[in-house]
Motif scaffolding. Structure first.
Motif, PDB file in Angstrom:
ATOM      1  N   PHE A 127       0.836  -1.202   0.000  1.00  0.00           N
ATOM      2  CA  PHE A 127       0.000   0.000   0.000  1.00  0.00           C
ATOM      3  C   PHE A 127       0.872   1.253   0.000  1.00  0.00           C
ATOM      4  O   PHE A 127       0.634   2.185  -0.761  1.00  0.00           O
ATOM      5  CB  PHE A 127      -0.924   0.026   1.222  1.00  0.00           C
ATOM      6  N   LEU A 128       1.874   1.300   0.874  1.00  0.00           N
ATOM      7  CA  LEU A 128       2.723   2.486   0.979  1.00  0.00           C
ATOM      8  C   LEU A 128       3.451   2.779  -0.327  1.00  0.00           C
ATOM      9  O   LEU A 128       3.564   3.934  -0.741  1.00  0.00           O
ATOM     10  CB  LEU A 128       3.722   2.329   2.131  1.00  0.00           C
ATOM     11  N   ILE A 129       3.917   1.742  -0.980  1.00  0.00           N
ATOM     12  CA  ILE A 129       4.603   1.931  -2.255  1.00  0.00           C
ATOM     13  C   ILE A 129       3.632   2.451  -3.315  1.00  0.00           C
ATOM     14  O   ILE A 129       3.916   3.426  -4.011  1.00  0.00           O
ATOM     15  CB  ILE A 129       5.266   0.616  -2.720  1.00  0.00           C
ATOM     16  N   ASP A 130       2.478   1.813  -3.438  1.00  0.00           N
ATOM     17  CA  ASP A 130       1.492   2.258  -4.426  1.00  0.00           C
ATOM     18  C   ASP A 130       1.033   3.684  -4.157  1.00  0.00           C
ATOM     19  O   ASP A 130       0.903   4.493  -5.073  1.00  0.00           O
ATOM     20  CB  ASP A 130       0.277   1.328  -4.440  1.00  0.00           C
ATOM     21  N   TYR A 131       0.795   3.996  -2.906  1.00  0.00           N
ATOM     22  CA  TYR A 131       0.347   5.343  -2.532  1.00  0.00           C
ATOM     23  C   TYR A 131       1.418   6.374  -2.886  1.00  0.00           C
ATOM     24  O   TYR A 131       1.114   7.435  -3.434  1.00  0.00           O
ATOM     25  CB  TYR A 131       0.025   5.393  -1.044  1.00  0.00           C
ATOM     26  N   SER A 132       2.668   6.052  -2.600  1.00  0.00           N
ATOM     27  CA  SER A 132       3.744   7.010  -2.871  1.00  0.00           C
ATOM     28  C   SER A 132       3.910   7.267  -4.366  1.00  0.00           C
ATOM     29  O   SER A 132       4.188   8.395  -4.774  1.00  0.00           O
ATOM     30  CB  SER A 132       5.061   6.541  -2.261  1.00  0.00           C
ATOM     31  N   TYR A 133       3.723   6.246  -5.184  1.00  0.00           N
ATOM     32  CA  TYR A 133       3.825   6.436  -6.633  1.00  0.00           C
ATOM     33  C   TYR A 133       2.753   7.372  -7.159  1.00  0.00           C
ATOM     34  O   TYR A 133       2.958   8.071  -8.150  1.00  0.00           O
ATOM     35  CB  TYR A 133       3.728   5.098  -7.371  1.00  0.00           C
ATOM     36  N   GLN A 161      -5.674   9.086   5.337  1.00  0.00           N
ATOM     37  CA  GLN A 161      -6.843   8.703   6.118  1.00  0.00           C
ATOM     38  C   GLN A 161      -6.863   7.189   6.317  1.00  0.00           C
ATOM     39  O   GLN A 161      -6.496   6.425   5.424  1.00  0.00           O
ATOM     40  CB  GLN A 161      -8.119   9.142   5.419  1.00  0.00           C
ATOM     41  N   TYR A 162      -7.326   6.764   7.488  1.00  0.00           N
ATOM     42  CA  TYR A 162      -7.408   5.337   7.793  1.00  0.00           C
ATOM     43  C   TYR A 162      -8.273   4.587   6.790  1.00  0.00           C
ATOM     44  O   TYR A 162      -8.002   3.425   6.473  1.00  0.00           O
ATOM     45  CB  TYR A 162      -7.954   5.117   9.205  1.00  0.00           C
ATOM     46  N   GLN A 163      -9.308   5.230   6.270  1.00  0.00           N
ATOM     47  CA  GLN A 163     -10.189   4.583   5.300  1.00  0.00           C
ATOM     48  C   GLN A 163      -9.435   4.187   4.033  1.00  0.00           C
ATOM     49  O   GLN A 163      -9.676   3.131   3.458  1.00  0.00           O
ATOM     50  CB  GLN A 163     -11.349   5.502   4.929  1.00  0.00           C
ATOM     51  N   ILE A 164      -8.522   5.032   3.607  1.00  0.00           N
ATOM     52  CA  ILE A 164      -7.724   4.746   2.414  1.00  0.00           C
ATOM     53  C   ILE A 164      -6.795   3.573   2.684  1.00  0.00           C
ATOM     54  O   ILE A 164      -6.670   2.655   1.866  1.00  0.00           O
ATOM     55  CB  ILE A 164      -6.924   5.988   1.976  1.00  0.00           C
ATOM     56  N   ILE A 165      -6.159   3.595   3.847  1.00  0.00           N
ATOM     57  CA  ILE A 165      -5.265   2.494   4.220  1.00  0.00           C
ATOM     58  C   ILE A 165      -6.055   1.195   4.317  1.00  0.00           C
ATOM     59  O   ILE A 165      -5.647   0.167   3.782  1.00  0.00           O
ATOM     60  CB  ILE A 165      -4.555   2.788   5.557  1.00  0.00           C
TER      61      ILE A 165
END
Length: 76
Positions: free
Chosen positions: A36-42, A62-66
């Motif tokens: 998730f962190l990698i995809d979000y950062s891209y 937001q926690y909902q996105i995570i």
């Protein structure tokens, strides 16, 4: 290893991808969170990240996105 959110260096990719693809999968929730962190950062964009760094600001997720992404990766 120079790496910022959204600006992932070749070194980071070189060392981190094998962990996800070939690493021992004892704690799969950690891999789901890492993915998730990698995809979000891209998806942030380099210009946005550079602006945030210059201003000394942090990105808030937001926690909902995570949770949504975590469920997608953990319980596929």
């Amino acid at each position: 290893m120079d790496s910022f959110i959204g600006v992932v260096s070749d070194d980071f990719t070189y060392y981190f991808n094998p962990i996800l693809t070939k690493g021992k999968k004892d704690n799969t929730y950690k891999f789901a969170l890492a993915r998730f962190l990698i995809d979000y950062s891209y998806n942030l964009g380099e210009e946005y990240v550079n602006t945030m760094i210059t201003r000394g600001e942090a990105e808030t997720i937001q926690y909902q996105i995570i949770a949504k992404s975590f469920l997608k990766y953990y319980w596929h």
